[in-house]
Design a protein around this motif. Structure first.
Motif, PDB file in Angstrom:
ATOM      1  N   PRO A  99       0.814  -1.261  -0.016  1.00 32.15           N
ATOM      2  CA  PRO A  99      -0.092  -0.197  -0.127  1.00 32.15           C
ATOM      3  C   PRO A  99       0.904   1.141   0.080  1.00 32.15           C
ATOM      4  O   PRO A  99       0.577   2.282  -0.523  1.00 32.15           O
ATOM      5  N   GLN A 100       2.006   1.211   0.791  1.00 32.48           N
ATOM      6  CA  GLN A 100       3.076   2.487   0.694  1.00 32.48           C
ATOM      7  C   GLN A 100       3.418   2.707  -0.619  1.00 32.48           C
ATOM      8  O   GLN A 100       3.482   3.667  -0.918  1.00 32.48           O
ATOM      9  N   GLU A 101       3.856   1.880  -1.491  1.00 31.31           N
ATOM     10  CA  GLU A 101       4.293   1.884  -2.754  1.00 31.31           C
ATOM     11  C   GLU A 101       2.988   2.446  -3.726  1.00 31.31           C
ATOM     12  O   GLU A 101       3.168   3.515  -4.405  1.00 31.31           O
ATOM     13  N   MET A 102       1.713   2.126  -3.373  1.00 31.82           N
ATOM     14  CA  MET A 102       0.793   2.557  -3.994  1.00 31.82           C
ATOM     15  C   MET A 102       0.668   4.141  -3.980  1.00 31.82           C
ATOM     16  O   MET A 102       0.409   4.963  -4.729  1.00 31.82           O
ATOM     17  N   THR A 103       0.718   4.286  -2.501  1.00 28.53           N
ATOM     18  CA  THR A 103       0.369   5.682  -2.004  1.00 28.53           C
ATOM     19  C   THR A 103       1.583   6.777  -2.725  1.00 28.53           C
ATOM     20  O   THR A 103       1.468   7.772  -3.260  1.00 28.53           O
TER      21      THR A 103
END
Length: 407
Positions: A99-103
């Motif tokens: 999710p952090q990479e997505m953000t």
């Protein structure tokens, strides 16, 4: 939680075909946060669409594994090719691992994604950072067929910032041979009770798992005055962190994938832990002695949603994608593949999904869904009618999670 090519983010969920295959082999052998005024709206943010025109021929999406399938993983699983043939919109997908990479990618001004399949810990931050634009739901055929509570989770200041895609609940799963039916989250988080099953506990590997520890504290330390388990003050978050730190010596595994939980319970290594309906369903169908409990303090849940990027280049194709992925037939495919609940209850109509699946996941059960406390990205704004800004954000939750469970 995710699930798909499963992940523990957002509340522990999906399975994905690769995870399902891994589980099969094992068994064969044995809300959005409030918008921040500190982030001014960037220049060039797309306005809310009022009408639709012809597709632009291209659609660029961002997703976790399993959210968008074109037959490359399994030729039998493909809801992209029919969409391309029907609309003329060629789909390109950037898959991310976390999710952090997505953000981070959505915040990158040098990148332009038309849409993103966002878990809750991503969705709230994207809204607060003005990285997504509101959706004109009247342009999404079938939108009103989606679960009412799920639609409301994406409502901010009278506008809707996404279209519900899939969802799930976080439960307590236990081995009936070793554990009495747990009535409270205390079975997992109270130090004395956790010690009974030391070395045999499973906890979801996600900062959002702090919410379940907060629910336990809500019922057992009323002086903390915990309300929303996803809106915690510094004091409340610190208390939850201490609970997790005391629990840590008794934890067998912080599970990032549903297959890890399934394997541990199937082999008898784990007897109590956090799980979703998918894990319970797989083990039950394999005749394993497990059941799920909904603790008295309540249960949490999560929802993934399709959101429109603020720098969208192909809005007409994106709206067609929103309509496509909300349709009953596509929702049925997504639910079967990822092992999560569809946002459209019509996916369970007729013979689309087996009755046992729909019952296990409580698809269309409004009373059940209304009781779930759905995850949202923690923010400094405490939410509700309160104007307080002394709550903790997702970065602080992540720091607490790492210090309590990994440091």
């Amino acid at each position: 939680m995710r699930r798909r090519a499963g992940r523990a983010a957002g509340g522990g969920r999906r399975a994905g075909r690769l995870t399902a295959l891994a589980a099969a082999m094992v068994l064969a052998g044995a809300g959005l946060g409030a918008c921040s005024e500190e982030n001014p709206e960037p220049v060039g943010v797309a306005k809310v669409a009022s009408t639709l025109g012809p597709g632009e021929g291209t659609l660029n999406l961002l997703a976790l594994p399993g959210s968008v399938e074109s037959g490359t993983t399994d030729p039998r699983v493909d809801w992209v090719t029919p969409f391309q043939e029907r609309t003329g919109c060629k789909v390109g997908v950037k898959l991310v691992r976390t999710p952090q990479e997505m953000t981070d990618l959505m915040r990158d001004k040098d990148r332009r994604y038309d849409g993103v399949a966002a878990p809750p810990e991503v969705a709230g931050r994207l809204v607060a950072d003005h990285q997504v634009t509101a959706v004109n739901t009247s342009l999404v055929d079938g939108y009103k067929k989606l679960q009412p509570k799920l639609r409301g989770l994406l409502r901010q200041n009278g506008e809707y910032y996404g279209v519900p895609y899939v969802w799930g609940a976080n439960l307590l799963m236990y081995d009936t041979r070793a554990v009495q039916p747990p009535a409270s989250w205390a079975a997992l988080f109270d130090p004395g009770q956790a010690r009974r099953y030391s070395g045999k506990l499973i906890v979801r590997d996600s900062p959002l798992s702090i919410a379940e520890a907060a629910l336990y504290l809500k019922g057992h330390d009323r002086k903390l005055k915990i309300g929303d388990p996803y809106s915690l003050t510094t004091r409340q978050l610190a208390a939850a962190g201490r609970v997790l730190a005391k629990q840590r010596p008794h934890v067998l595994k912080y599970a990032a994938e549903p297959a890890e939980t399934i394997s541990a319970f199937a082999g008898g290594a784990a007897v109590l832990g956090e799980a979703g309906p998918y894990e319970v369903d797989v083990l039950d169908r394999a005749a394993k002695p497990v059941q799920a409990a909904a603790p008295a303090e309540g249960i949490t849940g999560w929802m993934d949603s399709w959101m429109i990027g603020s720098r969208v280049q192909h809005p007409n194709c994106m709206y067609q994608w929103l309509q496509w992925t909300a349709s009953p037939d596509v929702q049925q495919q997504v639910a079967e593949w990822t092992g999560v609940a569809p946002a459209n209850p019509q996916a369970c109509s007729g013979d689309r999904l087996r009755a046992g699946f729909c019952a296990a996941f409580h698809v269309g059960d409004r009373d059940y869904i209304d009781k779930i406390m759905f995850a949202h990205a923690p923010t400094r704004a405490c939410g509700g009618k309160s104007k307080k800004t002394d709550c903790t954000d997702y970065a602080e939750w992540t720091k607490t999670w790492i210090e309590s469970t990994k440091a």
